[in-house]
Motif scaffolding. Structure first.
Motif, PDB file in Angstrom:
ATOM      1  N   LYS A 253      56.915  77.533  63.290  1.00  0.00           N
ATOM      2  CA  LYS A 253      58.437  77.391  63.748  1.00  0.00           C
ATOM      3  C   LYS A 253      59.229  78.140  63.021  1.00  0.00           C
ATOM      4  CE  LYS A 253      61.357  74.399  65.560  1.00  0.00           C
ATOM      5  NZ  LYS A 253      61.233  72.687  65.967  1.00  0.00           N
ATOM      6  N   ASN A 254      59.684  78.126  61.989  1.00  0.00           N
ATOM      7  CA  ASN A 254      60.275  78.820  60.688  1.00  0.00           C
ATOM      8  C   ASN A 254      60.402  80.020  60.706  1.00  0.00           C
ATOM      9  OD1 ASN A 254      61.451  76.247  61.038  1.00  0.00           O
ATOM     10  ND2 ASN A 254      61.081  75.420  58.826  1.00  0.00           N
ATOM     11  N   SER A 255      59.551  80.204  60.382  1.00  0.00           N
ATOM     12  CA  SER A 255      58.806  82.041  60.457  1.00  0.00           C
ATOM     13  C   SER A 255      59.803  83.380  61.487  1.00  0.00           C
ATOM     14  CB  SER A 255      57.517  82.245  60.358  1.00  0.00           C
ATOM     15  OG  SER A 255      56.393  82.276  61.476  1.00  0.00           O
ATOM     16  N   THR A 256      59.589  84.220  60.614  1.00  0.00           N
ATOM     17  CA  THR A 256      60.259  85.207  62.072  1.00  0.00           C
ATOM     18  C   THR A 256      59.431  86.838  61.290  1.00  0.00           C
ATOM     19  OG1 THR A 256      61.979  85.588  60.511  1.00  0.00           O
ATOM     20  CG2 THR A 256      62.376  84.648  62.926  1.00  0.00           C
ATOM     21  N   GLY A 257      58.748  87.054  61.742  1.00  0.00           N
ATOM     22  CA  GLY A 257      57.904  88.290  61.576  1.00  0.00           C
ATOM     23  C   GLY A 257      56.889  88.025  61.438  1.00  0.00           C
ATOM     24  N   ASP A 258      56.254  88.522  60.392  1.00  0.00           N
ATOM     25  CA  ASP A 258      54.548  88.458  59.134  1.00  0.00           C
ATOM     26  C   ASP A 258      55.139  87.414  58.741  1.00  0.00           C
ATOM     27  OD1 ASP A 258      52.019  88.365  59.516  1.00  0.00           O
ATOM     28  OD2 ASP A 258      52.296  89.950  57.522  1.00  0.00           O
ATOM     29  N   LYS A 259      55.891  87.194  57.891  1.00  0.00           N
ATOM     30  CA  LYS A 259      56.543  86.772  56.140  1.00  0.00           C
ATOM     31  C   LYS A 259      56.397  85.397  56.610  1.00  0.00           C
ATOM     32  CE  LYS A 259      55.401  89.341  52.783  1.00  0.00           C
ATOM     33  NZ  LYS A 259      56.895  89.250  51.856  1.00  0.00           N
ATOM     34  N   ILE A 260      55.662  83.945  56.291  1.00  0.00           N
ATOM     35  CA  ILE A 260      55.724  82.697  56.272  1.00  0.00           C
ATOM     36  C   ILE A 260      57.879  82.296  56.167  1.00  0.00           C
ATOM     37  CG2 ILE A 260      55.123  80.474  55.581  1.00  0.00           C
ATOM     38  CD1 ILE A 260      53.622  82.192  57.550  1.00  0.00           C
ATOM     39  N   VAL A 261      57.858  83.059  55.115  1.00  0.00           N
ATOM     40  CA  VAL A 261      58.866  83.118  54.054  1.00  0.00           C
ATOM     41  C   VAL A 261      59.592  83.606  53.464  1.00  0.00           C
ATOM     42  CG1 VAL A 261      60.276  81.474  51.794  1.00  0.00           C
ATOM     43  CG2 VAL A 261      57.490  80.369  53.551  1.00  0.00           C
ATOM     44  N   PRO A 262      60.034  84.727  54.174  1.00  0.00           N
ATOM     45  CA  PRO A 262      60.389  85.867  53.822  1.00  0.00           C
ATOM     46  C   PRO A 262      62.087  85.805  52.898  1.00  0.00           C
ATOM     47  CG  PRO A 262      61.654  85.686  55.756  1.00  0.00           C
ATOM     48  CD  PRO A 262      60.876  84.152  55.760  1.00  0.00           C
ATOM     49  N   LEU A 263      61.520  85.690  51.821  1.00  0.00           N
ATOM     50  CA  LEU A 263      62.491  85.296  51.006  1.00  0.00           C
ATOM     51  C   LEU A 263      61.961  86.771  49.550  1.00  0.00           C
ATOM     52  CD1 LEU A 263      64.052  82.205  51.539  1.00  0.00           C
ATOM     53  CD2 LEU A 263      65.167  84.394  51.925  1.00  0.00           C
ATOM     54  N   ALA A 264      62.573  86.937  48.191  1.00  0.00           N
ATOM     55  CA  ALA A 264      61.684  87.226  46.891  1.00  0.00           C
ATOM     56  C   ALA A 264      62.471  85.354  46.335  1.00  0.00           C
ATOM     57  CB  ALA A 264      62.905  87.965  46.482  1.00  0.00           C
ATOM     58  N   PRO A 265      61.620  85.182  45.056  1.00  0.00           N
ATOM     59  CA  PRO A 265      61.720  83.927  44.250  1.00  0.00           C
ATOM     60  C   PRO A 265      62.943  83.965  44.087  1.00  0.00           C
ATOM     61  CG  PRO A 265      59.199  85.370  43.656  1.00  0.00           C
ATOM     62  CD  PRO A 265      60.196  86.311  44.844  1.00  0.00           C
ATOM     63  N   ASP A 266      63.426  84.982  43.369  1.00  0.00           N
ATOM     64  CA  ASP A 266      65.064  83.730  43.276  1.00  0.00           C
ATOM     65  C   ASP A 266      65.849  83.312  43.762  1.00  0.00           C
ATOM     66  OD1 ASP A 266      65.076  86.769  43.975  1.00  0.00           O
ATOM     67  OD2 ASP A 266      65.832  87.073  42.091  1.00  0.00           O
ATOM     68  N   SER A 267      66.016  83.965  45.444  1.00  0.00           N
ATOM     69  CA  SER A 267      66.570  83.307  46.243  1.00  0.00           C
ATOM     70  C   SER A 267      65.881  82.763  46.675  1.00  0.00           C
ATOM     71  CB  SER A 267      66.088  84.537  47.983  1.00  0.00           C
ATOM     72  OG  SER A 267      67.005  86.222  47.305  1.00  0.00           O
ATOM     73  N   ILE A 268      64.850  81.601  46.633  1.00  0.00           N
ATOM     74  CA  ILE A 268      64.189  80.491  46.867  1.00  0.00           C
ATOM     75  C   ILE A 268      65.619  79.432  45.770  1.00  0.00           C
ATOM     76  CG2 ILE A 268      62.762  78.826  46.578  1.00  0.00           C
ATOM     77  CD1 ILE A 268      60.393  80.749  48.225  1.00  0.00           C
ATOM     78  N   THR A 269      64.789  80.269  44.679  1.00  0.00           N
ATOM     79  CA  THR A 269      65.768  79.293  42.909  1.00  0.00           C
ATOM     80  C   THR A 269      67.055  78.806  44.029  1.00  0.00           C
ATOM     81  OG1 THR A 269      64.035  79.931  41.590  1.00  0.00           O
ATOM     82  CG2 THR A 269      66.216  78.937  40.913  1.00  0.00           C
ATOM     83  N   LYS A 270      67.390  80.309  44.185  1.00  0.00           N
ATOM     84  CA  LYS A 270      69.596  79.815  44.406  1.00  0.00           C
ATOM     85  C   LYS A 270      69.346  79.162  45.745  1.00  0.00           C
ATOM     86  CE  LYS A 270      73.738  82.413  45.657  1.00  0.00           C
ATOM     87  NZ  LYS A 270      74.227  81.818  46.310  1.00  0.00           N
ATOM     88  N   ARG A 271      69.212  79.444  46.335  1.00  0.00           N
ATOM     89  CA  ARG A 271      69.569  78.371  47.158  1.00  0.00           C
ATOM     90  C   ARG A 271      68.529  76.432  47.474  1.00  0.00           C
ATOM     91  NH1 ARG A 271      67.928  81.875  53.639  1.00  0.00           N
ATOM     92  NH2 ARG A 271      68.528  83.815  52.421  1.00  0.00           N
ATOM     93  N   PHE A 272      67.645  76.609  46.697  1.00  0.00           N
ATOM     94  CA  PHE A 272      67.368  75.601  46.233  1.00  0.00           C
ATOM     95  C   PHE A 272      68.478  74.793  45.135  1.00  0.00           C
ATOM     96  CE2 PHE A 272      65.487  72.241  43.071  1.00  0.00           C
ATOM     97  CZ  PHE A 272      63.997  71.581  44.380  1.00  0.00           C
ATOM     98  N   ILE A 273      69.358  75.264  44.649  1.00  0.00           N
ATOM     99  CA  ILE A 273      69.750  74.881  43.120  1.00  0.00           C
ATOM    100  C   ILE A 273      71.107  74.396  44.004  1.00  0.00           C
ATOM    101  CG2 ILE A 273      72.026  75.497  41.465  1.00  0.00           C
ATOM    102  CD1 ILE A 273      69.443  77.214  40.062  1.00  0.00           C
ATOM    103  N   ASP A 274      71.853  75.580  44.793  1.00  0.00           N
ATOM    104  CA  ASP A 274      72.551  75.293  46.007  1.00  0.00           C
ATOM    105  C   ASP A 274      72.504  73.650  46.831  1.00  0.00           C
ATOM    106  OD1 ASP A 274      73.743  77.573  44.974  1.00  0.00           O
ATOM    107  OD2 ASP A 274      73.656  78.772  46.781  1.00  0.00           O
ATOM    108  N   THR A 275      71.096  73.683  47.577  1.00  0.00           N
ATOM    109  CA  THR A 275      71.253  72.699  47.887  1.00  0.00           C
ATOM    110  C   THR A 275      70.836  71.025  47.675  1.00  0.00           C
ATOM    111  OG1 THR A 275      69.454  73.694  49.602  1.00  0.00           O
ATOM    112  CG2 THR A 275      69.979  71.500  49.784  1.00  0.00           C
ATOM    113  N   ILE A 276      70.439  71.454  46.070  1.00  0.00           N
ATOM    114  CA  ILE A 276      70.327  70.571  45.089  1.00  0.00           C
ATOM    115  C   ILE A 276      71.815  69.723  44.522  1.00  0.00           C
ATOM    116  CG2 ILE A 276      69.884  69.431  42.720  1.00  0.00           C
ATOM    117  CD1 ILE A 276      67.667  68.912  44.055  1.00  0.00           C
ATOM    118  N   LYS A 277      73.254  71.218  45.095  1.00  0.00           N
ATOM    119  CA  LYS A 277      74.005  70.028  44.018  1.00  0.00           C
ATOM    120  C   LYS A 277      74.414  69.459  45.133  1.00  0.00           C
ATOM    121  CE  LYS A 277      75.019  73.787  41.471  1.00  0.00           C
ATOM    122  NZ  LYS A 277      75.919  75.798  41.097  1.00  0.00           N
TER     123      LYS A 277
END
Length: 356
Positions: A253-277
């Motif tokens: 449901k959340n995917s767009t295109g062929d990639k399930i999570v169209p992000l780079a690993p460091d982008s996941i980390t940054k978004r996760f840190i921002d969310t945790i805060k």
């Protein structure tokens, strides 16, 4: 000089030492001459002596290199068998870690100098970092036949990291806050997989078949500082994980295109840190969601071999030292179950005494 011996066939054979393998077994090269006369013995011994001389000359040439050049040569020789992230880390270590050894010829480095380096380095770095740095030094010295001076080096005591393991409540808060985003998908795959960041970023819709997710690649950063899709580091990384249906539904449901999570690993980390805060929950890393997944599996009684397989670990060493941490909420449930058993037993005992 090695001496030739006559074989039952009449030939002469001369053995000369070549190398000692990782198991401590000594290996020899054999040189023979079919001439049964004295000349045959001399021929075999001459061949052996020539090999030993050439071997010593090559060894001398190798050990005349300074440590930095030796380490760089090691990285070049291993460039196709080590992961890009490992090679990148090695090059960073070569640049920063080995003063004052780095400019010395490896033929001149002594055990005392290495022990002094370990002692000084460990004063400002963790035991894990010290052991990793010493590991590259050991591999390089072994490649250039100087591992003999490393046998008595004392390393700092290993410290078991005090990592926080997320609870069910923490994961629920994260999922509620990230609903409908790529990060929600990444959290589900990490917590309920448990999958790594690089594996999540490399996942495509073609890797999903029903509730089964095939893990066969990972996104890693190369020497060029760009992200590349590579094979897993070990064969254990290849696996198929059966997820709950709701995880698959969220991912698609959340995917767009062929990639399930169209992000780079460091982008996941940054978004996760921002969310945790933003949330009123303890601070922890995205990777700790793997701790959560493995610990929950252990808490509900899943055998270790299946946890190892699902998480893509080569051995149970990492899982036993880090991932099998007790989750507070699960511990409370288990402790309540234990105490309830003993309270019931005590109640039955009192009831029996009254009847008596």
């Amino acid at each position: 000089m090695a001496k030739a011996k006559k074989l039952p066939s009449g030939s002469w054979r001369c053995l000369v030492y070549d190398y000692t393998d990782e198991a401590g077994k000594r290996h020899y090269r054999s040189f023979t001459s079919d001439n049964p006369e004295k000349e045959g013995r001399l021929e075999a011994e001459h061949l052996a002596a020539e090999f030993a001389y050439t071997k010593d000359r090559k060894r001398q040439e190798n050990t005349d290199m300074v440590l930095q050049e030796s380490m760089e040569q090691y990285c070049i020789l291993k460039s196709n068998v080590l992961s890009p992230s490992t090679l990148r880390e090695y090059k960073r270590m070569i640049k920063n870690y080995y003063t004052p050894l780095i400019s010395m010829k490896i033929s001149k480095i002594t055990a005392i100098q290495i022990q002094r380096w370990v002692n000084n380095f460990s004063a400002t770095h963790s035991p894990k970092t010290t052991r990793n740095a010493f590991g590259l030094l050991t591999s390089t010295m072994a490649l250039f036949k100087r591992s003999d001076i490393l046998t008595d080096i004392t390393m700092p005591q290993t410290v078991v990291p005090n990592l926080y393991t997320p609870s069910d409540t923490d994961v629920k808060s994260l999922l509620e806050h990230t609903k409908g985003t790529y990060l929600e998908t990444a959290i589900c795959l990490a917590a309920f997989g448990p999958m790594r960041r690089g594996e999540i970023c490399a996942l495509t819709k073609g890797d999903i078949n029903g509730c089964n997710v095939t893990v066969s690649k990972s996104m890693v950063k190369g020497d060029d500082a760009q992200w590349h899709i590579k094979s897993p580091k070990t064969t254990a990384g290849y696996r198929t994980i059966e997820f709950p249906q709701f995880v698959i539904d969220i991912a698609l449901k959340n995917s767009t295109g062929d990639k399930i999570v169209p992000l780079a690993p460091d982008s996941i980390t940054k978004r996760f840190i921002d969310t945790i805060k933003l949330l009123d929950i303890p601070r922890f890393r995205f990777h700790d969601l793997r701790h959560y997944g493995a610990s929950i599996l252990h808490a509900i009684g899943v055998p270790d071999q299946y946890i190892i397989e699902r998480g893509g670990w080569s051995t149970d060493n990492v899982m036993k030292t880090i991932y099998r941490s007790a989750i507070t909420e699960e511990s409370k449930k288990i402790n309540h179950k234990i105490n309830l058993h003993f309270e019931t037993m005590q109640h039955d005992l009192q009831h029996d005494n009254k009847k008596a």
